[in-house]
Design a protein around this motif. Sequence first.
Motif, PDB file in Angstrom:
ATOM      1  N   GLU A  49      63.712  54.946 -89.822  1.00  0.00           N
ATOM      2  CA  GLU A  49      65.567  55.543 -90.419  1.00  0.00           C
ATOM      3  C   GLU A  49      64.230  56.266 -91.847  1.00  0.00           C
ATOM      4  OE1 GLU A  49      69.311  55.559 -91.507  1.00  0.00           O
ATOM      5  OE2 GLU A  49      68.822  54.432 -90.562  1.00  0.00           O
ATOM      6  N   LYS A  50      63.659  54.621 -92.434  1.00  0.00           N
ATOM      7  CA  LYS A  50      63.184  55.522 -93.555  1.00  0.00           C
ATOM      8  C   LYS A  50      62.163  56.605 -93.919  1.00  0.00           C
ATOM      9  CE  LYS A  50      60.698  53.317 -98.279  1.00  0.00           C
ATOM     10  NZ  LYS A  50      59.822  53.642 -98.341  1.00  0.00           N
ATOM     11  N   THR A  51      61.303  56.645 -92.941  1.00  0.00           N
ATOM     12  CA  THR A  51      59.964  57.371 -92.872  1.00  0.00           C
ATOM     13  C   THR A  51      60.940  59.029 -92.416  1.00  0.00           C
ATOM     14  OG1 THR A  51      59.210  57.469 -90.423  1.00  0.00           O
ATOM     15  CG2 THR A  51      58.437  56.028 -91.601  1.00  0.00           C
ATOM     16  N   ILE A  52      61.721  59.260 -91.822  1.00  0.00           N
ATOM     17  CA  ILE A  52      62.860  59.919 -91.266  1.00  0.00           C
ATOM     18  C   ILE A  52      63.451  60.260 -92.382  1.00  0.00           C
ATOM     19  CG2 ILE A  52      64.913  60.984 -90.485  1.00  0.00           C
ATOM     20  CD1 ILE A  52      64.656  58.308 -88.024  1.00  0.00           C
ATOM     21  N   GLU A  53      64.380  59.788 -93.342  1.00  0.00           N
ATOM     22  CA  GLU A  53      64.921  59.924 -95.354  1.00  0.00           C
ATOM     23  C   GLU A  53      63.225  60.416 -95.676  1.00  0.00           C
ATOM     24  OE1 GLU A  53      67.680  56.743 -96.369  1.00  0.00           O
ATOM     25  OE2 GLU A  53      66.410  55.737 -95.594  1.00  0.00           O
ATOM     26  N   GLU A  54      61.836  59.800 -96.009  1.00  0.00           N
ATOM     27  CA  GLU A  54      61.607  60.741 -96.290  1.00  0.00           C
ATOM     28  C   GLU A  54      60.798  62.576 -96.394  1.00  0.00           C
ATOM     29  OE1 GLU A  54      58.035  57.538 -96.223  1.00  0.00           O
ATOM     30  OE2 GLU A  54      59.174  56.298 -97.116  1.00  0.00           O
ATOM     31  N   ALA A  55      60.632  62.570 -94.630  1.00  0.00           N
ATOM     32  CA  ALA A  55      60.064  63.807 -93.827  1.00  0.00           C
ATOM     33  C   ALA A  55      61.371  64.717 -94.766  1.00  0.00           C
ATOM     34  CB  ALA A  55      60.143  63.394 -92.743  1.00  0.00           C
ATOM     35  N   VAL A  56      62.824  64.330 -94.072  1.00  0.00           N
ATOM     36  CA  VAL A  56      63.711  64.890 -94.638  1.00  0.00           C
ATOM     37  C   VAL A  56      63.413  65.238 -96.031  1.00  0.00           C
ATOM     38  CG1 VAL A  56      66.376  65.487 -94.551  1.00  0.00           C
ATOM     39  CG2 VAL A  56      64.796  64.312 -92.803  1.00  0.00           C
ATOM     40  N   VAL A  63      63.508  69.476 -98.031  1.00  0.00           N
ATOM     41  CA  VAL A  63      64.246  69.332 -98.383  1.00  0.00           C
ATOM     42  C   VAL A  63      63.605  70.471-100.083  1.00  0.00           C
ATOM     43  CG1 VAL A  63      66.188  69.629-100.240  1.00  0.00           C
ATOM     44  CG2 VAL A  63      65.774  68.903 -96.903  1.00  0.00           C
ATOM     45  N   GLU A  64      62.696  69.398-100.296  1.00  0.00           N
ATOM     46  CA  GLU A  64      62.067  69.537-101.676  1.00  0.00           C
ATOM     47  C   GLU A  64      60.933  70.662-101.236  1.00  0.00           C
ATOM     48  OE1 GLU A  64      58.913  67.614-104.584  1.00  0.00           O
ATOM     49  OE2 GLU A  64      58.762  66.060-102.524  1.00  0.00           O
ATOM     50  N   LYS A  65      60.327  71.230-100.856  1.00  0.00           N
ATOM     51  CA  LYS A  65      59.726  72.514-100.716  1.00  0.00           C
ATOM     52  C   LYS A  65      60.708  73.297-100.043  1.00  0.00           C
ATOM     53  CE  LYS A  65      55.666  74.253 -97.480  1.00  0.00           C
ATOM     54  NZ  LYS A  65      54.454  74.362 -98.747  1.00  0.00           N
ATOM     55  N   TRP A  66      60.990  73.383 -98.820  1.00  0.00           N
ATOM     56  CA  TRP A  66      62.171  74.551 -98.667  1.00  0.00           C
ATOM     57  C   TRP A  66      63.395  75.012 -99.104  1.00  0.00           C
ATOM     58  CZ3 TRP A  66      58.581  73.732 -93.814  1.00  0.00           C
ATOM     59  CH2 TRP A  66      57.460  74.448 -94.227  1.00  0.00           C
ATOM     60  N   GLY A  67      64.005  73.623 -99.232  1.00  0.00           N
ATOM     61  CA  GLY A  67      65.732  73.658 -99.661  1.00  0.00           C
ATOM     62  C   GLY A  67      66.604  73.102 -98.345  1.00  0.00           C
ATOM     63  N   THR A  68      66.225  74.099 -98.121  1.00  0.00           N
ATOM     64  CA  THR A  68      67.223  73.285 -96.407  1.00  0.00           C
ATOM     65  C   THR A  68      66.065  73.223 -95.136  1.00  0.00           C
ATOM     66  OG1 THR A  68      69.383  73.580 -95.452  1.00  0.00           O
ATOM     67  CG2 THR A  68      68.185  75.549 -95.704  1.00  0.00           C
ATOM     68  N   LEU A  85      69.109  59.403 -85.129  1.00  0.00           N
ATOM     69  CA  LEU A  85      68.301  58.946 -86.858  1.00  0.00           C
ATOM     70  C   LEU A  85      67.639  60.330 -86.900  1.00  0.00           C
ATOM     71  CD1 LEU A  85      66.713  55.529 -86.654  1.00  0.00           C
ATOM     72  CD2 LEU A  85      69.142  56.249 -87.594  1.00  0.00           C
ATOM     73  N   MET A  86      67.263  61.306 -86.194  1.00  0.00           N
ATOM     74  CA  MET A  86      66.999  62.381 -86.901  1.00  0.00           C
ATOM     75  C   MET A  86      68.297  62.773 -87.595  1.00  0.00           C
ATOM     76  SD  MET A  86      63.822  62.727 -87.546  1.00  0.00           S
ATOM     77  CE  MET A  86      63.899  64.761 -87.663  1.00  0.00           C
ATOM     78  N   ALA A  87      68.837  63.754 -86.741  1.00  0.00           N
ATOM     79  CA  ALA A  87      70.343  63.912 -86.519  1.00  0.00           C
ATOM     80  C   ALA A  87      71.085  63.456 -88.042  1.00  0.00           C
ATOM     81  CB  ALA A  87      71.306  64.073 -85.237  1.00  0.00           C
ATOM     82  N   LYS A  88      71.069  62.344 -87.232  1.00  0.00           N
ATOM     83  CA  LYS A  88      71.640  61.360 -89.207  1.00  0.00           C
ATOM     84  C   LYS A  88      71.660  62.046 -89.946  1.00  0.00           C
ATOM     85  CE  LYS A  88      72.496  57.289 -91.203  1.00  0.00           C
ATOM     86  NZ  LYS A  88      72.063  55.669 -91.282  1.00  0.00           N
ATOM     87  N   HIS A  89      69.935  62.138 -90.644  1.00  0.00           N
ATOM     88  CA  HIS A  89      69.808  62.885 -91.557  1.00  0.00           C
ATOM     89  C   HIS A  89      69.408  64.042 -92.196  1.00  0.00           C
ATOM     90  CE1 HIS A  89      69.132  58.630 -92.670  1.00  0.00           C
ATOM     91  NE2 HIS A  89      69.219  58.079 -92.098  1.00  0.00           N
ATOM     92  N   ILE A  90      70.035  64.874 -90.831  1.00  0.00           N
ATOM     93  CA  ILE A  90      69.793  66.048 -91.058  1.00  0.00           C
ATOM     94  C   ILE A  90      71.067  66.971 -91.037  1.00  0.00           C
ATOM     95  CG2 ILE A  90      68.649  68.455 -89.697  1.00  0.00           C
ATOM     96  CD1 ILE A  90      66.291  67.310 -89.201  1.00  0.00           C
TER      97      ILE A  90
END
Length: 269
Positions: free
Chosen positions: A81-88, A92-97, A134-139
């Motif tokens: 889950e930590k790597t998912i949070e970091e990837a999201v 978001v930092e690059k493209w905003g959403t 978990l991907m859905a949770k963070h997106i």
Amino acid sequence: MATSKGNESWSKVLLDKVVVITGAGGGIGSAISHTCALQGAKVVVSDVNKAAADKVVADIIATRNQEPDRIMSIKLDTADEKTIEEAVAKVVEKWGTIHVLVNAAANFTVGSIEDVSAAQWSQVFNVNVRGFALMAKHIVPLLKQQRSGSIIQIASISGVVAPLNFVPYSTAKGAVIQMTRNLALDLGSYNIRCNSISPGCIETPPVRKLAASLNMTLERFAQTQAQKQCMKRIGTPQEVANMIVFLASDLCPFITGANLLVDGGYTAI
């Protein structure tokens, strides 16, 4: 490498949508990445194998005339889950959403109930079910904020019918189909669509490995599978990718909670 055959006439139906694809270094994931880029998306090619993701990005830039700032590769272990949070956060930092999530990461563990270990059960569910959730949770919070979006999950006909000695994989893919229905219900009021795609026998590395385990060439294995379906052939990753693009686009605003079969009619017989 994926080709654009079958979708040349489409007209950038994903223009400027930010699409996150897990398992994008593999056969189907690579085809999805190529096709989303072809249709104008900003593509996040994520995979636990960063070298495979980098290669897909390089291929897309070289063959699709894709601008490098419209595509990125990320090392992503969907079981962590930590790597998912970091990837999201990076996206978001690059493209905003993020507009579209394609859950395509997969663990292909098969076998009879007596042969599959507890560790293998944990692994197949961590990747094929828990990782999707978990991907859905963070997106989903991003999709809710913009009150739109599409979540597409790769299931399998193995989650619809019961192949011999496929217990863990079939169980996990059945769970993906049900998870998708629940997500569709919970998120529909936010104009977020959730659908699954169930491919049949597609020419991919796991299918080649399965053929080898049966002491068969891919060609011979394909012949045996072709007799079990209406189209009398196995499918290609591109045919799955085309369906992904349709569900990711705004062409189908009233399709949600569906499990769409891309199986050459296997489940119709």
